[in-house]
Write an enzyme that holds these catalytic residues in place. Structure first.
Site, PDB file in Angstrom:
ATOM      1  N   LYS A  49     -53.526  33.547 -17.322  1.00 54.81           N
ATOM      2  CA  LYS A  49     -53.450  35.242 -17.178  1.00 54.81           C
ATOM      3  C   LYS A  49     -52.650  35.666 -18.979  1.00 54.81           C
ATOM      4  CE  LYS A  49     -48.892  34.905 -14.953  1.00 54.81           C
ATOM      5  NZ  LYS A  49     -48.646  34.494 -13.685  1.00 54.81           N
ATOM      6  N   TYR A  98     -32.015  49.103 -40.971  1.00 59.52           N
ATOM      7  CA  TYR A  98     -31.854  50.371 -40.163  1.00 59.52           C
ATOM      8  C   TYR A  98     -30.494  50.598 -39.369  1.00 59.52           C
ATOM      9  CZ  TYR A  98     -36.730  51.941 -40.844  1.00 59.52           C
ATOM     10  OH  TYR A  98     -37.728  52.240 -40.569  1.00 59.52           O
TER      11      TYR A  98
END
Ligand SMILES: *Cc1c(COP(=O)(O)O)cnc(C)c1O
Length: 387
Positions: free
Chosen positions: A51, A270
């Site tokens: 998956k 940041y």
């Protein structure tokens, strides 16, 4: 540039020199891991869970490699993933774990796929569809032994025994899923095994499956007829309190695009969340959260502090992240390796001691999430997998 464009078009892949990050996937290690799991599964059939794009490694590459290793049964989460798996595995058995979505019976039949039926409604719908097709179509029945997520309750499952609806289709697998098999001492494991045994007795004659990767290694050996490893195939440690018996499958490198000195008291990144306490050498690499590298690996604090944050191997030395992981860039404090790095050098983000489990831990998550976030933005190189 034209040359680069045409290479991207003809090969369908990003050339290494144009990529921010380089992802290496070792299909021989994947195959070796499947064989190691099979050898630990006590004679049970060993399937593969593919998956989420084979845990980020690429369903179109992983499935053929697993087929060559001898795998015959695959599990995916979504019908769309099953169709991708079918395209490269024409003869395999393919189960869709997330169950039968209303009205999708014809798509299952067209591609010869099997739903994992997780409720009485799904069972009724598959039985009706099978009757309409005039054929006992195969499906798995999912029993919930503790997760409270998908599957029939134990009492619903016990009631199924002898019901007519089970004659309309062919229950080809009876399965359940562990809540926490990676915690080998968790008493829930034994409770789930006991509950699953009781259901199995009430529904005899159906092959049974309970174990995921970690379940295979439990002392109780709950292998039944088929095991369903995922994470361990891709190199994750199924036995977190012991050494990892698997081989690493995934390696990730970032490239240094700039190097600079920052002075004491300057911040990096940041919001200025990381402050240099002395003159530091900072390397900026061309990988960020838009590549799937978790922003939660950001380093907030001061240089020299031991932070639970991301790490890279730079010229073989562990170097800590400095500041916030940006969309497309990560800044790393490479002072300890300052005389050994230059612009254009590669740094290791996954590899060596930076296993997928360790990268997950440093980002406050699990290796599963690290793998399944690996994006198409990386230049992917596949090794092995032939013959
Ligand atoms: C994902 C999944 C697996 C594989 O689990 P791993 O821990 O990755 O080995 C097995 N069974 C079910 C039902 C799953 O959802």
């Amino acid at each position: 540039m034209t040359k680069l464009n045409s290479r991207i078009e003809t090969t369908g892949r990003i050339p290494d020199e144009a990529a921010g990050g380089l992802l290496h996937i070792d299909l021989d290690a994947l195959a070796a891991n499947w064989r190691a799991l099979r050898d630990s599964a006590g004679g049970a059939e060993t399937a593969a869970v593919v998956k989420a794009n084979a845990y980020g490694t690429g369903i179109e590459q992983a499935v053929p490699a697993l087929l060559r290793a001898g795998c015959r049964t695959f599990f995916v989460a979504h019908l769309s993933e099953a169709i991708r798996a079918r395209a490269v595995a024409p003869d395999a058995t393919i189960y869709v774990l997330n169950g039968l979505l209303t009205g999708t019976g014809p798509t299952y039949a067209e591609h010869d796929l099997r739903p994992v039926l997780g409720s009485r409604d799904e069972i009724e719908e598959w039985a009706a569809f099978s009757r309409a097709q005039g054929s006992r179509l195969r499906a798995a029945i999912h029993v919930d032994t503790g997760m409270n997520r998908l599957g029939l309750t134990v009492s619903e499952s016990l009631e199924l025994g002898g019901r007519d609806v089970l004659r309309d289709f062919e229950p080809a697998l009876l399965m359940s899923h562990f809540v926490g098999a990676e915690e080998s001492e968790n008493p829930l494991n034994t409770r789930q095994i006991d509950a699953f045994r009781a259901v199995r007795q009430a529904l005899p004659g159906i092959p049974a499956s309970l174990a995921n990767s970690s379940g295979i290694y439990l002392a109780q050996k709950p292998h039944f007829d088929l095991v369903r490893p995922g994470y361990a195939l891709y190199g994750g440690n199924p036995t977190p309190d012991q050494a990892n018996p698997m081989r690493p499958v995934v390696g990730l490198e970032g490239r240094i695009v700039q190097l600079r000195w920052v002075e004491a008291d300057e911040t990096v990144g940041y919001n200025g969340r990381w402050t240099a306490t002395s003159r530091r050498r900072i390397a900026t690499i061309s990988v960020g959260y838009a590549d799937g590298y978790p922003r939660s690996a950001s380093a907030r604090g001061h240089s020299g502090e031991t932070l639970l944050a991301g790490m890279a191997l730079v010229a073989g030395r562990p170097c800590p992240f400095a500041g916030t992981v940006s969309m497309d860039l990560i800044t790393i404090d490479v002072t300890e390796a300052a005389d050994q790095v230059k612009r254009g050098d590669s740094v290791t983000l996954i590899g060596g001691d930076l296993t997928v489990d360790e990268v997950g831990r440093r980002a406050g998550t699990i290796g599963y999430e690290i793998l399944t976030n690996l994006r198409a933005r990386y230049a992917r190189t596949y090794r092995g997998g032939e013959g």
